[in-house]
Design a protein around this motif. Structure first.
Motif, mmCIF file in Angstrom:
data_model
loop_
_atom_site.group_PDB
_atom_site.id
_atom_site.type_symbol
_atom_site.label_atom_id
_atom_site.label_comp_id
_atom_site.label_asym_id
_atom_site.label_seq_id
_atom_site.Cartn_x
_atom_site.Cartn_y
_atom_site.Cartn_z
ATOM 1 N N UNK A 618 0.853 -1.192 0.000
ATOM 2 C CA UNK A 618 0.000 0.000 0.000
ATOM 3 C C UNK A 618 0.890 1.243 0.000
ATOM 4 N N UNK A 619 0.581 2.158 -0.872
ATOM 5 C CA UNK A 619 1.351 3.405 -0.961
ATOM 6 C C UNK A 619 0.459 4.595 -0.632
ATOM 7 N N UNK A 620 0.988 5.495 0.170
ATOM 8 C CA UNK A 620 0.262 6.734 0.470
ATOM 9 C C UNK A 620 1.105 7.900 -0.035
ATOM 10 N N UNK A 621 0.581 8.646 -0.937
ATOM 11 C CA UNK A 621 1.326 9.717 -1.623
ATOM 12 C C UNK A 621 2.690 9.218 -2.115
ATOM 13 N N UNK A 622 2.700 8.009 -2.628
ATOM 14 C CA UNK A 622 3.919 7.458 -3.206
ATOM 15 C C UNK A 622 4.837 6.772 -2.206
ATOM 16 N N UNK A 623 4.556 6.936 -0.919
ATOM 17 C CA UNK A 623 5.421 6.307 0.087
ATOM 18 C C UNK A 623 4.807 5.022 0.604
ATOM 19 N N UNK A 624 5.648 4.016 0.707
ATOM 20 C CA UNK A 624 5.146 2.716 1.138
ATOM 21 C C UNK A 624 4.623 2.780 2.578
ATOM 22 N N UNK A 625 3.414 2.240 2.775
ATOM 23 C CA UNK A 625 2.830 2.248 4.121
ATOM 24 C C UNK A 625 3.149 0.932 4.811
ATOM 25 N N UNK A 626 3.452 1.024 6.110
ATOM 26 C CA UNK A 626 3.844 -0.182 6.839
ATOM 27 C C UNK A 626 2.657 -0.842 7.543
ATOM 28 N N UNK A 627 1.726 -0.013 7.991
ATOM 29 C CA UNK A 627 0.686 -0.567 8.865
ATOM 30 C C UNK A 627 -0.705 -0.482 8.270
ATOM 31 N N UNK A 628 -1.369 -1.628 8.261
ATOM 32 C CA UNK A 628 -2.783 -1.656 7.936
ATOM 33 C C UNK A 628 -3.370 -2.921 8.526
#
Ligand code: MIG
Length: 651
Positions: A618-628
């Protein structure tokens, strides 16, 4: 035709427009009622038009089509002055009709919360007990209504000194607990030579007279009374100013009752031969009767606006086309019977498509004794109607949320709470109605004009475009037939999914009302609260109900401070949430097209339901997200992001 009983389809019936107080409470066949809206819609899927008959005399609409296929409308006086409105569909026609007669302004947000009323909470002590009960029980409530017993012998703009000795103190204390106060004001002014309002009005010639100059008097609650001539600007201004004292001690809104005007007489109203001066072009009451409440509401609205400097809340019983500019409306005196819960559904939908976006019925029923089950089902319905007020009459059993067994109280509390959780969605619909005239709650045919079946469905409705409600209106009903239009639908409570364009049999335990989210849609919700603005919310919940057949969707959300006029200077947010979806990739975007209003939350709490794959990255504004948080059994994904972010990619 606005406030009329019966099915949503008016074909085959005749209706009269003459604002009438139905003193004994209306039943299915009662016509006319309190409000007159001489406007109707015609549709057969392919052809659509509307007629607005701009005539305030007693008028009629006779849809008992003759052999030639004709029907008629007419009036007892005035001009044959009508608008023929063409359009591609009914929504289009409502937009045009409200261009002519005006639109509701964005109401103060608190007025969309839960209102508690009774005829009457008759003392300071009683009101304090009521308000603390709500807060102790954590049952949300924003507004308490003061019915006629707060006054000194029914003299408008006064207080009863024994039962309400310190109104300012009382209202301040209520305000500290988050309550707003709405006071009733009737148009009849007691004929009492010692009473300021009467004296001033007589001195300045503010009251209605006969042609020979004699003052018109009629009996209402205060006994023999006189009636302001609201067709005169000077009278409207005076009436606006009379509110100053009430507003200064903290009263938040005004409830206009008895404004048909109702009179305890044979004709039930003012003598039709009474003169209204109309600023230089006088005419008789028979011409202005249907507009009396409209002009009163105009004066009331302007008074609140002038002295409060916030968005006014006015509630009116009577009205004419255009009343939506000044007041919310309720359906007057109903009864605490199941038939009336049922009857209120098409009646309110009909009001919506007639330009009256902000309406409700007395929840629990006005006359007669309510009971736990009836109040529970009625609150479930009311929680999704525009105006959400529980009100009951003198000498009836109390019907506050806790008045019956605990099992009912629990469910009632759940649904009032739900109203507050749905507030961003509901408020957004009010904003949209203020822009377009398209009502908050809608008969199914408004959203699904291609589905002919919807033309005869009177007891289900849409809340905006994405939610369908199928209220239970019979006792002891644990299963119910529900028609779902085209598309897939998700039962909000059970999560069960259904394919539409057919009937389903739904379980309807008392704890739930059938409520369906249109699959594919984006739904915004908030945290629960005891009243609007109780606390800073931390998050906005964004629920995305993914659907196999829906590849993209958007939803625009309007936000502002909910009370001031700052939005007119641009202090509001306009956010467009959208997603596109293909195979195992979902992209969600947040576009802030206006963001001058500073929200009090800073996180979006997302849930993606019915997700068809296990998210790998999952990417948020292009940055990889660690937690979901992914739940494979429920096919649901939860994640939290800051509100300064604009793009999520799930793959
Ligand atoms: O004749 O103010 O519809 O809501 O509680 C009754 C007392 C006068 C009628 C209204 C009702 C209100 C009541 N009023």
């Amino acid at each position: 035709l606005g406030e009329k009983t019966g099915f949503i389809n008016k074909k085959g019936k005749k209706y009269t427009m003459w604002n009438t107080d139905v003193f004994k409470a209306h039943i299915e066949t009662t016509d006319p009622l309190y409000i007159s809206i001489p406007f109707y819609l015609a549709t057969d899927c392919n052809n659509n038009y509307g007629i607005y008959f701009d005539n305030s005399y007693k008028s009629f609409f006779d849809f008992r089509v003759n052999q030639k296929g004709e029907y008629t409308f007419g009036a007892l006086g005035g001009k044959l002055d009508y608008y023929f409105i063409s359009g591609n569909n009914s929504k289009d026609i409502i937009k045009k009709y409200t261009k002519i007669t005006g639109k509701m302004n964005i109401p103060p947000k608190w007025s969309l919360g839960y209102h508690q009323s009774r005829y009457s909470y008759a003392s300071e002590v009683e009101v304090k007990k009521l308000s603390s009960n709500f807060r102790e029980k954590n049952i949300p409530c924003d507004v308490i209504h003061f019915d006629i017993h707060y006054m000194d012998d029914y003299r408008v703009f006064t207080w009863d000194k024994n039962n309400f000795p310190r109104p300012k103190k009382l209202i301040n204390e209520l305000a500290e607990d988050g309550f707003k106060v709405v006071n009733i004001i009737d148009p009849g002014v007691k004929k009492d030579p010692e009473y300021e309002v009467y004296k001033k009005g007589v001195k300045n010639d503010y009251f209605c007279r006969y042609l020979d100059g004699k003052l018109y008097t009629g009996d209402v609650w205060p006994g023999e009374s006189v009636f302001p001539d609201f067709t005169k600007k000077a009278v409207r201004d005076w009436w606006s100013d009379l509110h100053q004292k009430l507003l200064n001690i903290g009263v938040n809104g005004i409830w206009n009752d008895m404004n048909e005007p109702a009179v305890f007489s044979k004709t039930n109203t003012m003598d039709v031969e009474v003169v209204h001066e109309n600023d230089g072009s006088p005419d008789l009451h028979k011409r202005f009767h249907n507009q009396y409440a409209l002009l009163e509401a105009m004066a009331t609205y302007r008074g609140i606006k002038k002295y409060k400097k916030e968005r006014p809340f006015v509630l009116s019983r009577a009205g004419f086309s255009g009343i939506q500019r000044y007041a919310a409306t309720w359906t007057g005196d109903n009864r605490s019977i199941w038939e009336h819960l049922k009857l209120s559904i098409p009646m309110l939908l009909n009001m919506g498509v007639s330009g009256l976006s902000f309406s409700g019925a007395d929840i629990g029923g006005f006359t007669g004794d309510s009971n736990g089950e009836l109040l529970t089902r009625w609150t479930q319905l009311g929680a999704f109607m525009p105006f959400f007020r529980n009100h009951s009459s003198l000498q009836t059993k109390n019907q506050e949320p806790w008045s019956f067994a605990e099992k009912y109280e629990k469910i009632i509390k759940k649904f009032i709470t739900l109203r507050y959780q749905f507030m961003p969605y509901i408020y957004n619909l009010f904003y949209k109605a203020s822009e377009t005239g398209v009502p908050v709650v809608r008969p199914l045919f408004l959203e699904f004009p291609d589905d002919k079946k919807t033309y005869t469905i009177s007891y289900e409705f849409m809340i905006g475009e994405n939610i369908l409600a199928a209220p239970v209106y019979e006792p002891d009903q644990d299963k119910k037939l529900v028609y779902l239009p085209k598309g897939n639908w998700i039962n909000y409570f059970s999560g069960d999914k259904y394919e539409g364009k057919k009937y389903i049999i739904e379980d309807t335990p008392l704890s739930n009302m059938p409520l369906y989210i249109k699959s594919g849609s984006i739904l915004v919700l908030t945290e629960k609260s005891n009243y609007i603005g109780e606390k800073e919310t931390k998050d906005l919940n964004i629920n995305v109900f993914l659907d196999e057949k829906v590849a993209s969707k958007n939803y625009s959300l309007y936000e502002d401070d909910g009370i001031s006029y700052d939005y007119k200077n641009g202090d509001y947010n306009h956010k467009i949430f959208s997603y596109t979806k293909e195979n195992e990739r979902i992209e969600f975007n947040i576009k802030n097209s206006n963001c001058k209003y500073k929200n009090n939350y800073n996180k979006y709490l997302f849930s993606f339901e019915n997700i068809s794959f296990k998210p790998g990255e999952i990417y948020v504004d292009g940055k990889k997200k660690e937690k979901w948080n992914y739940n494979p059994q429920a096919n649901s994904l939860n994640l939290k992001i800051n509100t300064n972010k604009e793009n999520i990619v799930i793959m």
